[in-house]
Design a protein around this motif. Sequence first.
Motif, PDB file in Angstrom:
ATOM      1  N   LEU A  44      -3.197   1.399  -0.281  1.00 14.19           N
ATOM      2  CA  LEU A  44      -2.106   1.369  -1.305  1.00 14.19           C
ATOM      3  C   LEU A  44      -2.076   2.676  -1.888  1.00 14.19           C
ATOM      4  O   LEU A  44      -1.255   3.069  -2.311  1.00 14.19           O
ATOM      5  CB  LEU A  44      -2.971   0.464  -2.622  1.00 14.19           C
ATOM      6  N   VAL A  45      -3.137   3.592  -1.591  1.00 16.27           N
ATOM      7  CA  VAL A  45      -3.005   4.933  -2.295  1.00 16.27           C
ATOM      8  C   VAL A  45      -3.060   6.093  -1.179  1.00 16.27           C
ATOM      9  O   VAL A  45      -2.246   6.692  -0.800  1.00 16.27           O
ATOM     10  CB  VAL A  45      -3.942   5.217  -3.356  1.00 16.27           C
ATOM     11  N   ASN A  50       0.927   4.893   5.842  1.00 16.90           N
ATOM     12  CA  ASN A  50       0.810   4.353   6.987  1.00 16.90           C
ATOM     13  C   ASN A  50       0.979   2.806   7.025  1.00 16.90           C
ATOM     14  O   ASN A  50       1.247   2.087   8.069  1.00 16.90           O
ATOM     15  CB  ASN A  50      -0.761   4.509   7.477  1.00 16.90           C
ATOM     16  N   PHE A  51       1.476   2.346   5.750  1.00 14.90           N
ATOM     17  CA  PHE A  51       1.703   1.202   5.456  1.00 14.90           C
ATOM     18  C   PHE A  51       2.871   0.567   4.715  1.00 14.90           C
ATOM     19  O   PHE A  51       3.113   1.442   3.485  1.00 14.90           O
ATOM     20  CB  PHE A  51       0.235   0.381   4.758  1.00 14.90           C
ATOM     21  N   PHE A 363      -2.820  -8.574   4.446  1.00 14.15           N
ATOM     22  CA  PHE A 363      -2.700  -9.276   3.327  1.00 14.15           C
ATOM     23  C   PHE A 363      -3.775  -8.657   2.233  1.00 14.15           C
ATOM     24  O   PHE A 363      -5.050  -8.636   2.500  1.00 14.15           O
ATOM     25  CB  PHE A 363      -3.277 -10.762   3.637  1.00 14.15           C
ATOM     26  N   ILE A 364      -3.273  -8.227   1.064  1.00 19.02           N
ATOM     27  CA  ILE A 364      -4.043  -7.676   0.238  1.00 19.02           C
ATOM     28  C   ILE A 364      -4.380  -8.352  -0.790  1.00 19.02           C
ATOM     29  O   ILE A 364      -3.578  -9.238  -1.622  1.00 19.02           O
ATOM     30  CB  ILE A 364      -3.273  -6.616  -0.708  1.00 19.02           C
ATOM     31  N   ASN A 365      -5.541  -8.762  -0.913  1.00 15.34           N
ATOM     32  CA  ASN A 365      -6.026 -10.067  -1.711  1.00 15.34           C
ATOM     33  C   ASN A 365      -6.319  -9.770  -2.971  1.00 15.34           C
ATOM     34  O   ASN A 365      -7.293  -9.306  -3.280  1.00 15.34           O
ATOM     35  CB  ASN A 365      -7.484 -10.571  -0.877  1.00 15.34           C
ATOM     36  N   VAL A 366      -5.520  -9.904  -3.922  1.00 13.21           N
ATOM     37  CA  VAL A 366      -5.652  -9.290  -5.158  1.00 13.21           C
ATOM     38  C   VAL A 366      -6.743 -10.145  -6.065  1.00 13.21           C
ATOM     39  O   VAL A 366      -7.682  -9.648  -6.635  1.00 13.21           O
ATOM     40  CB  VAL A 366      -4.141  -9.596  -6.104  1.00 13.21           C
ATOM     41  N   GLY A 415      -0.486   2.885  -6.138  1.00 13.44           N
ATOM     42  CA  GLY A 415       0.246   3.828  -4.995  1.00 13.44           C
ATOM     43  C   GLY A 415       1.837   3.524  -5.521  1.00 13.44           C
ATOM     44  O   GLY A 415       2.283   3.320  -6.459  1.00 13.44           O
ATOM     45  N   ASN A 416       2.631   3.818  -4.420  1.00 16.01           N
ATOM     46  CA  ASN A 416       4.039   4.081  -4.600  1.00 16.01           C
ATOM     47  C   ASN A 416       4.835   2.719  -4.832  1.00 16.01           C
ATOM     48  O   ASN A 416       5.873   2.798  -5.026  1.00 16.01           O
ATOM     49  CB  ASN A 416       4.817   4.826  -3.454  1.00 16.01           C
ATOM     50  N   ARG A 417       3.999   1.518  -4.776  1.00 15.35           N
ATOM     51  CA  ARG A 417       4.968   0.293  -4.860  1.00 15.35           C
ATOM     52  C   ARG A 417       3.988  -0.517  -6.017  1.00 15.35           C
ATOM     53  O   ARG A 417       3.915  -1.878  -5.886  1.00 15.35           O
ATOM     54  CB  ARG A 417       4.819  -0.481  -3.338  1.00 15.35           C
TER      55      ARG A 417
END
Length: 501
Positions: A44-45, A50-51, A363-366, A415-417
């Motif tokens: 994320l940062v 790259n993502f 999958f970012i598991n919040v 991060g940017n999103r």
Amino acid sequence: MAPTTGRDWVINSGKAYGGAVKLATIFGGRSLLINDPKALHHVLVKDQDNFEEWEAWTATNALLYGPGLLSTAGHQHKKQRKMLAPAFSIKNLKGMTPMFVSIARELETQFSSMVKNGPREIDVTAWLSSVALEAIGRGGMGVSFGKITEPSPFTIATKQLAAILTALLPMSALTPFFKYFGPGQFRRYLIKLLPFSLLKRLEVIVKVLEDKGNEILAKQKKDLDNEVEESQVKDIINILLRANRTSVESERMSDEELTGQILTLVFAAMDTTSAAISRVLHQLAIHPDVQEKLRAEVTEAYHHQDEDIDFNNIAALPYLNAVIKETLRVTLKDTVLPLLHPITGEDGTIMNEVLVEKGTDIFINVVGANHHPKTWGEDASEWKPERWLSELPESVTTIREYSGVFAHQMTFLAGNRSCIGLNFAQLEMSKFFLVICAIGILIPAPGVVLALFLQSFEFSLPKDKEIAWNLGLLMIPVLKGSNSLESQLPLIIQKRESWKA
């Protein structure tokens, strides 16, 4: 105990397998479920370039809302975010406080009327959705969507949208192919020919949203043309339009993009807000001792409703839960993700990093990150507001470098999103927990609505119903055993004596 809901599964997967879990996908692709703090920091940062956002997600949002902030990527996304950012500044948002309080009081009055003759069971979710929508209408785009007691066609459409999208989630991977079916008008014609009632209803909802978005944009542009004084305007879209007109032509947003921001704002704020407030109210009903303690703190701080409330003084964070359970990225090139907490590979090898090949879905598991026992301790899944009011464990303080944007939680990503509405959410929610629960736009910080609600009402659970939290597009409350795709949170609400007495 075996998981009984999707929420249980995403929490238990991290506990059982660690911070990086390989998953099988329908079409045999590569995917990874991540909740390790260091790995998330890289995605994320640190290595965020790259993502990229999952194409199916941005494509779906583009079909629903147009080219808004949730639908774009690359330079277009950065351009939009840069232009929107000033509208979400704390300085600008603080001017919205009286408006949030006013809306909260409307709901407080409605509930007071409903329980004047004694305790009553009320499903609070529809009411909270109406309040959240009206808050984003007035604060976000300078319009009212009508009385919260009289839902308009637009209000009804927005409430149905998340439920229908949840039902259609299995089809989401196919969404990117829809753009090859010609312009929107032709795609809608094709949908009307298909024997799928949910798709047909979705097409109607999208048309309602688009028409309202265009109507709001036209009104805002007319206000600007009539030279409405800037000091009189506090809503987000008007600020955006002013910035857009003064930007160089190459950086300006088109009308389609501007409408996309309007509809994105409605989607991003309404359901997340109502779900977050519902989560807090449910927890307070489960824990009456915490509810009473919070009520006492609010009462001690503010002795009467007419006092000028500083919502920044309300410690709402302990009552916050994330309602977005996960988000997705796709890996643009081969990369290595370092792990803060080593995991055991399939062959028994202890791994301190994982190789992620190009094209892998992440999958970012919040929810899993917020319940990680190696970060928060063995009591990670217990609702313990007091953990925020004392010194955090060493396992938390040592990972500040890898924390999300909100007190070590992934609630707003990073991060940017990351969530551009962080300040709006905190302000609105804080207004929410203080007013009647101080209803504001509650994405993260319980504040204003809570204050008013806690002073006016007591909340408890119905004895004949059990609430579960299901994962769909969002994490929503439902009656246990129900197949409903729409939120359900019946609570017993009892009127308290006036706190002015």
